[in-house]
Design an enzyme around this catalytic site. Sequence first.
Site, mmCIF file in Angstrom:
data_model
loop_
_atom_site.group_PDB
_atom_site.id
_atom_site.type_symbol
_atom_site.label_atom_id
_atom_site.label_comp_id
_atom_site.label_asym_id
_atom_site.label_seq_id
_atom_site.Cartn_x
_atom_site.Cartn_y
_atom_site.Cartn_z
ATOM 1 N N GLU A 49 0.845 -1.191 0.000
ATOM 2 C CA GLU A 49 0.000 0.000 0.000
ATOM 3 C C GLU A 49 0.885 1.247 0.000
ATOM 4 O O GLU A 49 1.867 1.283 0.731
ATOM 5 C CB GLU A 49 -0.932 0.057 1.213
ATOM 6 C CG GLU A 49 -2.007 1.106 1.022
ATOM 7 C CD GLU A 49 -2.981 1.214 2.208
ATOM 8 O OE1 GLU A 49 -2.631 0.803 3.323
ATOM 9 O OE2 GLU A 49 -4.070 1.752 1.983
ATOM 10 N N GLY A 107 3.046 1.829 11.186
ATOM 11 C CA GLY A 107 2.567 1.122 12.375
ATOM 12 C C GLY A 107 2.209 -0.317 12.070
ATOM 13 O O GLY A 107 2.722 -1.248 12.674
ATOM 14 N N ALA A 108 1.321 -0.501 11.089
ATOM 15 C CA ALA A 108 0.869 -1.840 10.719
ATOM 16 C C ALA A 108 0.196 -1.760 9.362
ATOM 17 O O ALA A 108 -0.164 -0.676 8.905
ATOM 18 C CB ALA A 108 -0.124 -2.368 11.754
ATOM 19 N N GLU A 126 -2.789 -3.754 6.874
ATOM 20 C CA GLU A 126 -3.915 -4.680 7.006
ATOM 21 C C GLU A 126 -4.007 -5.734 5.919
ATOM 22 O O GLU A 126 -5.101 -6.239 5.657
ATOM 23 C CB GLU A 126 -5.212 -3.866 7.008
ATOM 24 C CG GLU A 126 -5.589 -3.230 5.656
ATOM 25 C CD GLU A 126 -5.147 -1.778 5.491
ATOM 26 O OE1 GLU A 126 -4.195 -1.377 6.194
ATOM 27 O OE2 GLU A 126 -5.737 -1.070 4.673
ATOM 28 N N ASN A 127 -2.892 -6.119 5.241
ATOM 29 C CA ASN A 127 -2.968 -7.119 4.159
ATOM 30 C C ASN A 127 -4.006 -8.195 4.488
ATOM 31 O O ASN A 127 -4.063 -8.684 5.612
ATOM 32 C CB ASN A 127 -1.617 -7.807 3.977
ATOM 33 C CG ASN A 127 -0.481 -6.829 3.927
ATOM 34 O OD1 ASN A 127 -0.417 -5.985 3.063
ATOM 35 N ND2 ASN A 127 0.407 -6.895 4.917
ATOM 36 N N HIS A 181 -7.985 -1.830 14.775
ATOM 37 C CA HIS A 181 -8.025 -1.066 13.521
ATOM 38 C C HIS A 181 -7.722 -1.982 12.326
ATOM 39 O O HIS A 181 -8.468 -2.026 11.349
ATOM 40 C CB HIS A 181 -6.992 0.075 13.619
ATOM 41 C CG HIS A 181 -6.841 0.917 12.382
ATOM 42 N ND1 HIS A 181 -7.192 2.247 12.351
ATOM 43 C CD2 HIS A 181 -6.351 0.641 11.153
ATOM 44 C CE1 HIS A 181 -6.948 2.738 11.159
ATOM 45 N NE2 HIS A 181 -6.421 1.783 10.398
ATOM 46 N N GLU A 182 -6.631 -2.729 12.429
ATOM 47 C CA GLU A 182 -6.223 -3.569 11.294
ATOM 48 C C GLU A 182 -7.222 -4.702 11.061
ATOM 49 O O GLU A 182 -7.499 -5.055 9.917
ATOM 50 C CB GLU A 182 -4.815 -4.138 11.520
ATOM 51 C CG GLU A 182 -3.719 -3.092 11.734
ATOM 52 C CD GLU A 182 -3.642 -2.024 10.645
ATOM 53 O OE1 GLU A 182 -4.001 -2.323 9.500
ATOM 54 O OE2 GLU A 182 -3.228 -0.886 10.965
ATOM 55 N N HIS A 189 -10.195 -3.506 9.153
ATOM 56 C CA HIS A 189 -9.946 -3.359 7.715
ATOM 57 C C HIS A 189 -10.270 -4.635 6.941
ATOM 58 O O HIS A 189 -10.515 -4.580 5.738
ATOM 59 C CB HIS A 189 -8.464 -3.049 7.461
ATOM 60 C CG HIS A 189 -8.129 -1.591 7.498
ATOM 61 N ND1 HIS A 189 -8.874 -0.640 6.870
ATOM 62 C CD2 HIS A 189 -7.084 -0.922 8.072
ATOM 63 C CE1 HIS A 189 -8.312 0.559 7.062
ATOM 64 N NE2 HIS A 189 -7.233 0.409 7.794
ATOM 65 N N GLU A 197 -9.647 4.452 6.110
ATOM 66 C CA GLU A 197 -8.936 4.880 7.317
ATOM 67 C C GLU A 197 -9.831 5.540 8.355
ATOM 68 O O GLU A 197 -9.704 5.287 9.545
ATOM 69 C CB GLU A 197 -7.768 5.786 6.930
ATOM 70 C CG GLU A 197 -6.716 5.096 6.062
ATOM 71 C CD GLU A 197 -6.270 3.734 6.590
ATOM 72 O OE1 GLU A 197 -6.441 3.470 7.799
ATOM 73 O OE2 GLU A 197 -5.779 2.923 5.796
#
Length: 1089
Positions: free
Chosen positions: A154, A352-353, A355-356, A388-389, A392, A411
Amino acid sequence: MEHQDPKKIEQFKGQPRLPTFAVPKRYDLTIKTDLSACNFSGTVLIRLSILQATRFLVLNALELVINEVSFTDSHNHRHIPCDVVVDSDDEILVLVFEQALGVGDGVLGIGFSGPLSEHMKGFYKGFDIDVPCLFLLTYVEAGVKKNMAATQFEAVDARRCFPCWDEPALKDITRSSAINKVVRLPAKANAAVDGYACHFHIFVNVLAILSSLLGTPVSYKPLKLVKHARRTRRQATFKITLDDVPSELTALSNMPVSLEKVDGQLKTVYFEDSPIMSTYLVAFVIGSFDHIEDTTTDGIKVRAFCPVGKSEQGKFALDVAVRALDLYRNYFSMPYPLPKLDMVAVPEFPGGAMENYGLITYCETELLHDDLHSAAANTQRLAIVVTHEVAHQWFGNLVTMEWWTHLWLNEGFATWVSYLATDKLFPEWKIWTQFLEMITGGLVMDSLEQSHPIEVDIPHARSIEELFDAIGYKKGSSVIRMLQDYVGDDVFQRSLASYINRFACQNVKTEDLWSVLSEESGVEVNSMMDLWTKQKGYPVISVEYKDQILEFEQSQFLSSGLNGDGQWIVPITVSLGSYDKRNNFLLETKHGRLDISELSGSCDGSSNSNEKRNQEELDKNLWVKINVGQTGFYRVKYDDKLTARLRKAIVDKCLSPSDKFGVYKVIYAFVSSDVVGVRGLVCCRELINETLILGLRDHGPSNVCYNVTKVSIDAMPDSVDDLKQFFINLILLSSEKLGWEPTSGESHLSALLREQVLMALATFGHSRTHEEAMKRFQTYLVDRNTSCLPVDIRKATYISVMSHTSTTNRNGFESLLMEYREADAVQEKTRILRSMASCPDPIIVLEVLNLMMSEEVRDQDVIYGLAGISLEGRETAWIWLNENWDAILKRWGTGMILHYFIRDIVTPFCSHEKADEVEAFFASRMHPSFAMNLRQSIEKVRIKARWVDNIKQEESLKDLVKGLACMVVAEAVEAAMVPSPPFNSGFESAGKRTEVHKKADEVEAFFASRSHPSFAMNLRQSIDRIRLKARWVDNIKQEESLKDLVKATLRSSGSLKISKYLLLGFNCHELPTDFIVRGSLQQASLESA
Ligand SMILES: [Zn+2]
């Protein structure tokens, strides 16, 4: 190969998006990675649908060597392109064929190779290279440095790993006709429809899981299939194979492993076919990990992959993920779409991370947790990031934005829903109160002229990176919260579930969500929300109260003090005198009126004069709170009468903590052009008290104080110490209450607050805090197992150590540096890094900055060091940035981390001269990936420069600051020095130190035989308060220099009196500033007479 007429290729250049005459349906991707040679090669077979006969196939590729290409059509004819053009400006690969390829399906095969970036560095060759797509990482196992590889695609970097149609979706030209055609299809015919692959997967997964759980076959609702297939989708499925993987390493991808073939030292790992997904969500990781696993209630396997030997540190994140999956499944009325979810801690990670789909990658600080090294703030951050992830996976992965303009849908929603989930999982954290930070952060950012709308056009793929900012995340999540509050929780949840179900496996635009919400709520959401997402800024609502009528007027709020010309449809919420009396309405034009006679319970037309008088009396006390619970993304400016009533309501404890904070924050925002002026300082005290009560962090006590100090260092340098003293006094009482060590069973908020309060005291150089910190730090250096340095006080301790370090006394710095080098826990490392640059000695700051350029600091960790730079070190940091700009670009590229360098080094300045200098420096160094960020930083500097000019003109301010500095202490010092104590309520009568304690003892003795459960707690609290003050009085007595300061101020009693009046008198802000300043001394002496 022979060259075609280049003009024909020209038509594809300079286009923001790919042409749509061919769309991919399935990628069969094989990647062979050579970890020791640091490169990779691969083949991709892409099943295409050619929608329009064409001689060109245009897809994305960047920094790849294309080895061989062929296209096989549905008649099994093989076409070799006569020209293969790689255009690195537009990041496209154009394949030119001699003869047009006909409409229909076919398979495009491409062989390619590319370099792995070494340590995220060697890959950077020029200005246009940001985040590597497939990058090489190093980690240390048993003292040996080893290599691993991971992806980060991303927003637009899948193209660096394999040639692909690297867009979340292609332009959907046949959308409306497709809907009509498909919706009439019988359920069975869906197999022929594009959407099939996706729900087929959900279908199979859910079926398999439920069947295995229940032992009986479960049928899937065919209705959903029809619904899903309403729209043509353009995403593809992926079959991924990783070849030449060292057999001792773990290979992970979006889907579970279907087959692993070991051949000596190497193995080939085959993964199952994925459901349809966008290229930016494709991921794989090759490395050495330990893992732990758990299962959701519906049988989804969840694993956390951690560095070898640290799998236990993944436990907290794993628990949060499992619970979040269960929660979202119910909330969205849709099962998790994949058969498994893996989470991997990647040692070096550019954010941070990520979300794949099915394989979330995390920076180690955001996944690893252990009680010894994770502060309350780390724990909270971790829960927010994981929820959060995981969100997603539905919002973003299952339902994907159509183009990056709608990135905020991903987001903003994931951010908002992560608070919703965290609140459900950890209700005791009161996380919605902390959401105020989100709203406030968004409001601050969006009050700049250089802000941007939530939805923006994307002129070039590389400008997408600037969108991952406070507007997308903070304003995005805030307007969602506003809408949720307006339509109600139930309607909102129902709408989201219906949206997810309707658009599963498809691409959406913002309007699609609004349409579903309009249907479910009956509110015209589209027209309202367009104004919030398509234009920048937000309104300030001025409210006046006249004869039972509230009059509203909106205008755009700007930090510069000017009014913009934006206008919104504003969901207004009103509470009158009680939270039970509430009214919601839309302010759709510039002006609006609300008759509140019914709500306020007025008795109209009554001729009884007594009743009328009573009514007037009632009216006088009736408070009106607009924007109830601070859920709206706007500010409210009350007239004087309403403000006075709100202040009274606060004193009478009628308002919720969020609303109290809102009232003060608004007052503060309106006087912040006068931030160090009289009214600003008065609000500071109230605001800081509120933030202390709420436990806010980013906009908490330390932040308010730092901001004021930053300006005053230029505006009134002689008064900075007094100002610091003022802040110390404000915060001290809280710190006394919280102490240095956690008490058993204390709340999460207390732990958060302890860190904040001590950090602020350490930063302002409070001497006793420093002594205590040094004592604890020394003990810790001798004995690492000591319990005297609990994790929540470490940051403050390290800042204290650094605040007394200089070139002539380097011990503290050297010890911390050693700590940094030896620390194993990543959170501890970042904590140390955050404190080191806070040193007031610019030479030490320079050493820390240079350390950040070295191999010792991992790429993504520099942001912690930059965040901590001391005010004294800002000039050094700026010169350093000038001198090292090329090296910084070389190492970090133009990616997001560069924003931190600019923002954290530029914004501490407050002068027009510096703003000019920054502009001049960047004039020849501008780049689209940070242009907006830079403009915003410069605007902030100029706004502060104007404050500084204003403050410099307020001559008498110095005396006032001096008075304020002594004000809070004076109350206590009076208790210590003056025979007649100022404390005179109830049990709290206090006198000299011994008398204070004696009085507490006396009270205890009196009640020993009279205690009763009905007042036992109340009594204990009162006694605690007496003893707390006693300790405070005792401490103040020991601070010799304070006494002098107080005496000096007491001599000019006028200034003290007026300060007292200012701080305690609730209506002071209504007085004009010049009246307070000019007339303060005379007024005060008159009053005291
Ligand atoms: Zn996100």
